[in-house]
Design an enzyme around this catalytic site. Structure first.
Site, PDB file in Angstrom:
ATOM      1  N   THR A 142       0.834  -1.203   0.000  1.00 45.35           N
ATOM      2  CA  THR A 142       0.000   0.000   0.000  1.00 45.35           C
ATOM      3  C   THR A 142       0.865   1.248   0.000  1.00 45.35           C
ATOM      4  OG1 THR A 142      -1.866  -1.069   1.083  1.00 45.35           O
ATOM      5  CG2 THR A 142      -1.678   1.310   1.358  1.00 45.35           C
ATOM      6  N   SER A 163     -33.224  39.843  -2.215  1.00 47.59           N
ATOM      7  CA  SER A 163     -33.688  40.145  -0.865  1.00 47.59           C
ATOM      8  C   SER A 163     -35.090  39.623  -0.666  1.00 47.59           C
ATOM      9  CB  SER A 163     -33.653  41.656  -0.616  1.00 47.59           C
ATOM     10  OG  SER A 163     -34.246  41.979   0.625  1.00 47.59           O
TER      11      SER A 163
END
Length: 477
Positions: free
Chosen positions: A139, A316
């Site tokens: 690994t 808004s």
């Protein structure tokens, strides 16, 4: 239906409809905290499988693996590379053990596919995930190598997007070439420039970033395969390393090589830090540009109001008509996340110890999140924002004509102290500099019209020529 598989901890029943095996199942039971699978960014698995195929062919070539098994493993790798078996990689992005689990997950899927190909059933009786698929590897060297190898496809995706962003800005630079506006330094008035010049600067930045990203590509092909666990090569048969790089180079159509010093390569994964820094640099610069666009489009009446961005969403819930610059803000969020990822990547590199770093999950997750976010946001930024930008020409022209910064011309022609006097007078009497020099009797109208024309100030060569000619005429008088 299930099958029995064994590992160093014992044996388990494995559902017979899956191609992963016992080690994958064990890790699945102690993970899942992030809720994102490693395969979300498939580059690592692809790189691992490509190397497993090269390893099998290399081991066959040097006589370490019989032809029957080697060809079955190579066949299985080709099947996995189609993407058909992506659901067989279920592991969570965050894992302990330096992605040993990911390496074994890949080994198990390839091994079971190869075993099924040879015998008609899954299992480990003909092709073992450790003995055969992982032959000549650990690994430690294979995952670190995969991390490097999997970076180049991400680079290849990002660089063209940066090119397209540069092209989009360059197109706007041409469109805005005649739009003269006030320059600003420290958010204060500065001498005029054109909007086109600003956008041309943005284009050049993006081109530089694309070239910087491309410059990293060659380094992706220096790997650690053959180092195995700590750099000594123990576990790889004689001739394996040379055969591996030959087969992988043929498979990828690239010149893949061993890194110069395997011990250095095992100890230091600084290449990921280098790549992350390049992605961060691009993201931060594009965010800076996005912020410029927000500032220049601020208003529409009480801000800069020099450009107008496409209206994409109401801004808004209480103020009717307010429109927010949502795409530039999205770009800045990507940069913020990329900066955070870069810090984490730097920490993961620094926290490696002795012969290996176990922080592959941290490196991989954060690096490829940065790649993914930036690569995805750029096309949206181009299509929904940049392409639709318009210039507020009248406002730009008015402010360029009225800016106090035009007193810089007075300083350049009559000296700095005189320029200061004009700037103060213009400010105190709310006058344009051209009007101030007339009231103060410093210039004639003809001279003011000639020297204080904002169009002249955006052309440095022409400006220098006009000032030199004016000074020459003054000396003759």
């Amino acid at each position: 239906m299930s099958r029995i598989e064994k590992d160093c901890l014992g044996q388990m029943e494995v559902p017979d409809d899956v191609y992963y095996g016992i080690q994958t199942l064990r890790v699945m039971g102690v993970s899942g905290i992030l809720g994102e699978k490693v395969i979300k960014y498939p580059y690592l698995h692809r790189a691992l499988v490509q190397m497993k195929k090269a390893a099998a062919l290399a081991n066959k070539e040097i006589g370490a693996l019989d032809e029957r098994r080697a060809e079955a493993i190579a066949w299985a790798c080709d099947k996995v590379l189609t993407g058909k078996y992506d659901d067989q990689f279920p592991l969570d992005m965050f894992q302990g053990g330096g992605y040993t689990c990911v390496n074994m997950n890949v080994n198990e899927v390839i091994g079971n596919l190869a075993n099924e190909h040879l015998t008609g059933h899954k299992g480990q009786d003909e092709v073992h995930p450790n003995t055969h698929v992982n032959m000549g590897q650990s690994t430690n060297d294979i995952v670190t190598s995969a991390e490097h190898l999997c970076i180049y496809p991400a680079l290849d995706k990002l660089a063209p997007e940066l090119d397209k962003l540069a092209d989009a800005f360059a197109k706007k630079a041409i469109e805005f070439a005649d739009v003269i506006k006030v320059g600003r330094t420290c958010l204060q008035d500065a001498v005029p420039l054109t909007l086109g010049q600003e956008f041309g600067g943005y284009a050049e930045f993006c081109r530089r970033q694309a070239e910087n990203i491309r410059s990293l590509r060659a380094e992706c092909f220096y790997l650690l395969v053959g180092a195995t666990a700590v750099g000594t090569g123990l576990g790889a048969a004689p001739g394996y390393q040379e055969a591996f790089y030959k087969h992988l180079s043929v498979q990828l159509g690239e010149d893949v090589k061993s890194t110069a010093d395997l011990f250095d390569g095992m100890q230091n994964d600084d290449f990921c830090v280098k790549v992350s820094a390049a992605v961060k640099q691009a993201a931060c610069g594009i965010s800076k540009i996005a912020k410029d666009l927000r500032i220049m489009s601020s208003g529409p009446r009480a801000g800069f109001g020099e450009i107008t961005l496409p209206s994409l969403s109401p801004g808004s819930s209480i103020m009717p008509g307010k429109i927010n610059p949502i795409l530039p803000e999205l770009v800045s969020q990507v940069a913020q996340q990329t900066c955070g990822n870069d810090v984490v990547i730097s920490m993961a590199f620094e926290q490696g110890e002795l012969e290996i770093s176990v922080w592959a999950p941290t490196l991989y997750k954060n690096l490829f999140e940065s790649f993914d976010l930036l690569t995805k946001v750029i096309p949206l930024f181009i299509d929904k924002c940049i392409n639709g930008i318009t210039a507020n020409r009248d406002r730009c022209a008015k402010e360029a004509k009225e800016t106090i910064a035009l007193s810089t011309v007075v300083a350049a022609t009559l000296g700095y102290p005189e320029g200061v006097k004009v700037a103060k007078y213009a400010q105190e009497h709310n006058l344009a500099v051209a009007d101030a020099v007339l009231e103060m009797g410093i210039m004639t109208k003809e001279e003011a019209d000639m020297l204080l024309d904002p169009a002249l100030l955006v052309n440095p060569e022409k400006m220098a020529e006009v000032i030199a000619r004016w000074k020459g005429e003054k000396q003759k008088q």
